[in-house]
Design an enzyme around this catalytic site. Sequence first.
Site, PDB file in Angstrom:
ATOM      1  N   HIS A  24       0.842  -1.204   0.000  1.00 19.86           N
ATOM      2  CA  HIS A  24       0.000   0.000   0.000  1.00 19.86           C
ATOM      3  C   HIS A  24       0.878   1.255   0.000  1.00 19.86           C
ATOM      4  CE1 HIS A  24      -3.433   2.562   1.472  1.00 19.86           C
ATOM      5  NE2 HIS A  24      -2.409   3.249   1.954  1.00 19.86           N
ATOM      6  N   GLU A  25       1.823   1.299   0.912  1.00 16.57           N
ATOM      7  CA  GLU A  25       2.673   2.492   1.018  1.00 16.57           C
ATOM      8  C   GLU A  25       3.572   2.658  -0.203  1.00 16.57           C
ATOM      9  OE1 GLU A  25       2.005   4.598   3.178  1.00 16.57           O
ATOM     10  OE2 GLU A  25       0.747   3.339   4.476  1.00 16.57           O
ATOM     11  N   HIS A  28       1.963   4.976  -2.712  1.00 11.20           N
ATOM     12  CA  HIS A  28       2.162   6.397  -2.413  1.00 11.20           C
ATOM     13  C   HIS A  28       3.580   6.832  -2.775  1.00 11.20           C
ATOM     14  CE1 HIS A  28      -1.674   6.580  -0.490  1.00 11.20           C
ATOM     15  NE2 HIS A  28      -1.329   5.874   0.571  1.00 11.20           N
TER      16      HIS A  28
END
Length: 452
Positions: A24-25, A28
């Site tokens: 997920h990170e 970003h």
Amino acid sequence: MVTLLTAAGIVLFFLGLLFSIAWHELGHLATAKMFGIRCTQYMVGFGKTLWSRTWGDTEYGIKLVPLGGFVRLVGMIPPADKPRETSAKPLSRWRAMIEDAREANTVELEPGDENRQFYQRPPWKRIIVMGAGPGMNVILAVVLFAAIMMGIGVPQNTTTVNSVSKCVLPADAASTDCPPGAEPSPAMEAGIRPGDEIVGVAGEPVDDWHEANTAIKRNIGPTDITVERDGGPRTVTADLIENQVVARDDDGEVAYKTDSDGEPVTDERGFRVPAMETAGFLGITFAQEREPLTPAQSAERMWESVVGVVDALIGLPGKVDDVFRAAFMGEQRTVDSPVGIVGASRIGGEVLSQPIPMTDRVVFLANMLAGVNLFLFALNMVPILPLDGGHIFGALWESVRRGLARLFRRPDPGPFDVAKLMPVAYVVVACFVVFSLMLLVADVVNPVRLTQ
């Protein structure tokens, strides 16, 4: 061996959760760097740093508390329209929180960051950066679901007999043990054996399990059952009787009980209760085989999973009281009770230790991990800070404001001041922390169990 498998399941699922967070990170991080935003940290976990390395201008590391992760982007909060005034009059608590957040945001600014800040990017780029994290969770969930459904396949009933009941019992009987004096099942009396393939019922051929099951249920009394055994057909006569059997819909799917309001009926552990009907009874179970689904069938099932996750997220506030009672008052938890990382990992260990084929255990764990990733996507898209959806909402609102300003030929209103919502973010974080601690206590002292 059971203890070893349980421990292995806990560790494997825990690592899967950590990978989901890191994945997920990474969404970003990758998109932020692509748009020239400086990223100072990429961390999995919170609290004390256990390990870290710096490459370029980003520190990568793992922290002590594995309850999430973060990528620290420079310039998340725009500067104030006017410099902070110094006066004897103290700021309100709300205003003080806003200004403190704004000042903390400037601490990491370094020479050369004048054009590398998050708020300076157009709204569409900020939406991509903040949406890339949840998007990565969707990608992982789709890959896992596709591998399971189109690769390994899902269990489908066949016309092959898996087991034969020794006696007549209703489908909702609490035990499969035959009580004294129980009547032998029609299949047992007719000599049907496990491994027989049913190819005809009452003189009519059956091509699949649904046809065979429907034909058995609609016949009462002496009925010819044609089976394939040892490479050839054989017809036996079974005296089918009326009995309570599980009701099914026109597609052969299990039908479930509902109350007067149409809501599903569940037992004390939270499992849905199948509806029952009186129909013809033979006394067999059918074997299952895994069959790959088509892309269209897989997409339909994935959508059902998305709908289920959204429903679970909407119902999450209503579960807070149940979690509190389970954690501190000893009340039994149901199978649909929320779980944290500890609880989910423990369920993974329980699954891996079950006496079922290893393929089924791995598929169950992969399905769980896919569901977790869908939940991470749905949760992070909620439009409140500090969740990704809150930043996406701010960028969308800024885009609308700027569009309206251009339409009516007004001055550019500038970037949306996300700092004004920081007090709300603090409240949300506090709620998440309290709920996470309650889940931790409940998962340790009163865990969700899939089996007794």
